[in-house]
Write an enzyme that holds these catalytic residues in place. Structure first.
Site, short mmCIF file in Angstrom:
data_model
loop_
_atom_site.label_atom_id
_atom_site.label_comp_id
_atom_site.label_asym_id
_atom_site.label_seq_id
_atom_site.Cartn_x
_atom_site.Cartn_y
_atom_site.Cartn_z
N GLY A 59 9.43 -8.15 -8.16
CA GLY A 59 8.62 -7.04 -7.66
C GLY A 59 9.27 -6.32 -6.51
O GLY A 59 9.26 -5.08 -6.45
N GLU A 60 9.86 -7.06 -5.59
CA GLU A 60 10.53 -6.46 -4.46
C GLU A 60 11.81 -5.73 -4.90
O GLU A 60 12.18 -4.70 -4.32
CB GLU A 60 10.86 -7.52 -3.40
N TYR A 61 12.47 -6.26 -5.91
CA TYR A 61 13.65 -5.57 -6.45
C TYR A 61 13.25 -4.19 -6.99
O TYR A 61 13.91 -3.19 -6.70
CB TYR A 61 14.28 -6.41 -7.56
#
Length: 411
Positions: A59-61
């Site tokens: 998700g952060e990627y």
């Protein structure tokens, strides 16, 4: 307090190794971290100029990707090192085209931090949202290497803002600048006297908006959908799937198609899911040679296609909020201008509250509420289109974080 943190890190490292034989995901992380330094040694030279991007997981990627892409274009002669903490991010994006080297971030001991930075020596480091690791960040600070945090979101109950959070709080001050998603996060940082902070918004809005400029065509979905109304349920868990199975078996008319994309792709669970559906159902893995137009339910037992599948939705359901697993990405369907249904456990997701308040998203608590909302959206075209357009407007109004971050990095 740092002594307690470092002791905790060593105990955590030992604990992960002990649990690894009994947990596949943890085993992947332990094995992957054991290979990090060799991978860096084999792919980096002392003379390489580098940038380092760190993400906790997938998700952060996705959140950081618009910034990563822009910097990849700007620094063409630099090598980019991309790190993940979670196997769910590394396994899916270990061949990411935006990076030259993709590895697991080593466990945050002082020794690992020094070894990692001796090998990478980044001109610029970007952390996304959170995953604050004090030893590696303090080592960056001591070496006077630039680091920023983007799309940060803080809550008052986090350790950074408690009397016992000195070690983590100190780590925040290693960033030369923090870009927050909202004013509340900025205010919390200022309450601990961190003042080099800007509200840029959430880079996820830029990420999902860029999807509209990509080719989202999937021939097999077009064959399945035809001219029918289509409901897409993405990133579903068992509580979400039970809602859909009951609706399909007892409420759905033949003129409506359903696509289910479970979060966990487990052969036994997928088989069980298919068996519960009382109408013609096809799996992605078994689609070849099938007349897809005859099926009413399409189960996507693979990963990586959901964003494009939302392009074909007339109504979307996003899983995770009917239980405690956490609501999945609601911005991905929102950008295609469709109404969205979610469960009621969404308090930690401000974008969900915003879209609910605007009338583009609907939160349900049980089967009866789910049936009522979905039936109304199916039958009432005007409401369906109006709700969907509100979600797209929400995306448009909130994009622009990437430009602010890049403008800062030009200084």
């Amino acid at each position: 307090m740092s002594l307690i943190y470092n002791l905790g890190i060593y105990l955590a490292q030992l604990g992960l190794k002990c649990v690894a034989p009994f947990n596949k995901k943890i085993a992947l992380g332990v094995k992957g971290r054991s290979e990090t330094f060799n991978t860096l040694k084999n792919n980096l030279k002392k003379t390489d100029k580098t940038l380092w991007f760190h993400c906790a997981s997938l998700g952060e990627y996705e959140q950081g990707l618009p910034v990563f892409k822009a910097l990849r274009e700007r620094y063409k002669t630099h090598k980019i090192v991309l790190t993940f903490f979670s196997p769910s991010g590394y396994q899916i994006r270990k061949n990411s085209p935006i990076a030259d080297v993709v590895v697991y971030l080593p466990i945050d001991t002082k020794k690992n931090a020094k070894t990692f930075l001796n090998m990478v020596n980044p001109e610029l480091t970007i952390f996304v949202k959170y995953d604050i690791w004090p030893n590696v960040l303090n080592e960056l600070k001591q070496r006077q290497l630039r680091a920023i945090l983007i799309s940060a979101a803080f809550r008052e109950n986090q350790s950074f803002f408690k009397f016992y959070g000195k070690t983590l709080r100190k780590a925040l001050f290693t960033f030369e600048h923090i870009f927050t998603q909202n004013e509340a996060s900025k205010t919390l940082l200022e309450s601990i006297n961190y003042n080099t902070v800007s509200v840029s918004g959430d880079t996820r809005f830029d990420r999902v908006y860029s999807q509209l400029n990509q080719n989202n065509q999937l021939d097999f979905i077009e064959d399945f959908k035809g001219n029918n109304l289509c409901v897409v349920a993405g990133s579903t868990w068992l509580p979400d799937e039970n809602l859909f199975i009951n609706f399909v078996n007892n409420e759905a008319s033949k003129g409506v198609k359903f696509i289910l994309a479970p979060h966990n792709i487990n052969h036994a669970q997928i088989k069980n899911l298919k068996e519960k559906v009382h109408t013609e159902t096809v799996l992605f893995s078994e689609k070849d040679g099938k007349n897809l137009s005859k099926a009413q339910v399409f189960i996507i037992d693979t990963i990586g296609l959901l964003t494009k599948i939302y392009h074909y939705a007339d109504i979307a359901y996003v899983g995770g909020a009917m239980g405690n697993t956490g609501l999945h990405n609601t911005l991905e369907p929102a950008v295609f201008g469709v109404p969205i249904i979610i469960g009621n456990n969404h308090v930690k997701f401000p974008e969900a509250k915003s879209m609910i308040d605007m009338g583009g998203m609907f939160s349900i608590s049980n089967q009866n509420e789910f049936n009522a909302v979905l039936n109304e959206l199916i039958k009432n075209e005007a409401k369906r289109l109006d709700s969907g357009s509100k979600n797209l407007d929400y995306i448009k109004k909130n994009k622009g974080a990437v430009i602010q971050i890049l403008d800062y990095l030009r200084i």
